[in-house]
Design a protein around this motif. Structure first.
Motif, PDB file in Angstrom:
ATOM      1  N   TRP A 100       0.829  -1.209   0.000  1.00 47.85           N
ATOM      2  CA  TRP A 100       0.000   0.000   0.000  1.00 47.85           C
ATOM      3  C   TRP A 100       0.861   1.257   0.000  1.00 47.85           C
ATOM      4  O   TRP A 100       1.982   1.256   0.526  1.00 47.85           O
ATOM      5  CB  TRP A 100      -0.907   0.029   1.209  1.00 47.85           C
ATOM      6  N   SER A 101       0.314   2.322  -0.559  1.00 44.67           N
ATOM      7  CA  SER A 101       1.012   3.611  -0.571  1.00 44.67           C
ATOM      8  C   SER A 101       1.092   4.170   0.852  1.00 44.67           C
ATOM      9  O   SER A 101       0.334   3.760   1.740  1.00 44.67           O
ATOM     10  CB  SER A 101       0.261   4.609  -1.458  1.00 44.67           C
ATOM     11  N   LYS A 155       3.930  -8.069   7.567  1.00 43.34           N
ATOM     12  CA  LYS A 155       4.328  -9.030   6.530  1.00 43.34           C
ATOM     13  C   LYS A 155       3.658 -10.382   6.758  1.00 43.34           C
ATOM     14  O   LYS A 155       3.199 -11.006   5.810  1.00 43.34           O
ATOM     15  CB  LYS A 155       5.854  -9.187   6.537  1.00 43.34           C
ATOM     16  N   ALA A 156       3.569 -10.806   8.010  1.00 48.96           N
ATOM     17  CA  ALA A 156       2.980 -12.105   8.317  1.00 48.96           C
ATOM     18  C   ALA A 156       1.474 -12.149   8.040  1.00 48.96           C
ATOM     19  O   ALA A 156       0.941 -13.211   7.734  1.00 48.96           O
ATOM     20  CB  ALA A 156       3.237 -12.463   9.776  1.00 48.96           C
ATOM     21  N   THR A 157       0.800 -11.002   8.154  1.00 49.63           N
ATOM     22  CA  THR A 157      -0.653 -10.986   7.973  1.00 49.63           C
ATOM     23  C   THR A 157      -1.061 -10.531   6.581  1.00 49.63           C
ATOM     24  O   THR A 157      -2.249 -10.423   6.298  1.00 49.63           O
ATOM     25  CB  THR A 157      -1.323 -10.089   9.019  1.00 49.63           C
ATOM     26  N   SER A 158      -0.112 -10.271   5.722  1.00 50.33           N
ATOM     27  CA  SER A 158      -0.408  -9.811   4.368  1.00 50.33           C
ATOM     28  C   SER A 158      -0.687 -10.998   3.456  1.00 50.33           C
ATOM     29  O   SER A 158       0.132 -11.911   3.354  1.00 50.33           O
ATOM     30  CB  SER A 158       0.772  -9.001   3.812  1.00 50.33           C
ATOM     31  N   ARG A 199      -1.607   3.904   4.080  1.00 47.94           N
ATOM     32  CA  ARG A 199      -1.168   3.434   5.391  1.00 47.94           C
ATOM     33  C   ARG A 199      -1.435   4.486   6.467  1.00 47.94           C
ATOM     34  O   ARG A 199      -1.848   4.158   7.584  1.00 47.94           O
ATOM     35  CB  ARG A 199       0.307   3.066   5.330  1.00 47.94           C
ATOM     36  N   THR A 200      -1.217   5.749   6.116  1.00 44.66           N
ATOM     37  CA  THR A 200      -1.495   6.843   7.047  1.00 44.66           C
ATOM     38  C   THR A 200      -2.986   6.946   7.325  1.00 44.66           C
ATOM     39  O   THR A 200      -3.402   7.177   8.467  1.00 44.66           O
ATOM     40  CB  THR A 200      -0.956   8.172   6.490  1.00 44.66           C
ATOM     41  N   LEU A 201      -3.798   6.763   6.305  1.00 41.42           N
ATOM     42  CA  LEU A 201      -5.251   6.796   6.472  1.00 41.42           C
ATOM     43  C   LEU A 201      -5.720   5.726   7.456  1.00 41.42           C
ATOM     44  O   LEU A 201      -6.580   5.979   8.303  1.00 41.42           O
ATOM     45  CB  LEU A 201      -5.950   6.641   5.125  1.00 41.42           C
TER      46      LEU A 201
END
Length: 97
Positions: free
Chosen positions: A27-28, A89-92, A32-34
């Protein structure tokens, strides 16, 4: 400090783990900030509601306390320790598939 703000601080400090579960590495930065902002708003609203301080100023200050706690915890603890990036990373799904 009100009870709502104290709860927002406590839950906000732990929220980078929840944020890492939601965020995806691809994600951008804006997306991620949102997610971080939305989680902080939910934490602040929930804390104010839970503490019975669900009124204008208390809600806004709880949201801000949650946001500051989340950002501080992420930058000071969860990112340097590698916890948040590993959880992300593990939940992606992309990392698993």
């Amino acid at each position: 400090m009100t009870n709502a703000q104290m709860w927002a601080l406590i839950v906000g400090f732990a929220s980078p783990i929840l944020i890492a579960v939601i965020n995806r590495p691809e994600w951008s930065q804006a997306a991620r900030t949102l997610v971080q902002v939305m989680v902080s708003v939910l934490v602040g609203l929930g804390s104010a509601l839970f503490a019975g301080d669900f009124a204008g100023k208390d809600v806004v200050s709880s949201i801000l306390v949650a946001a500051v706690a989340a950002i501080s915890a992420y930058k000071g603890v969860f990112k340097p320790a590698g916890i948040a990036p590993k959880v992300e990373k593990a939940t992606s799904p992309a990392a698993r598939g």
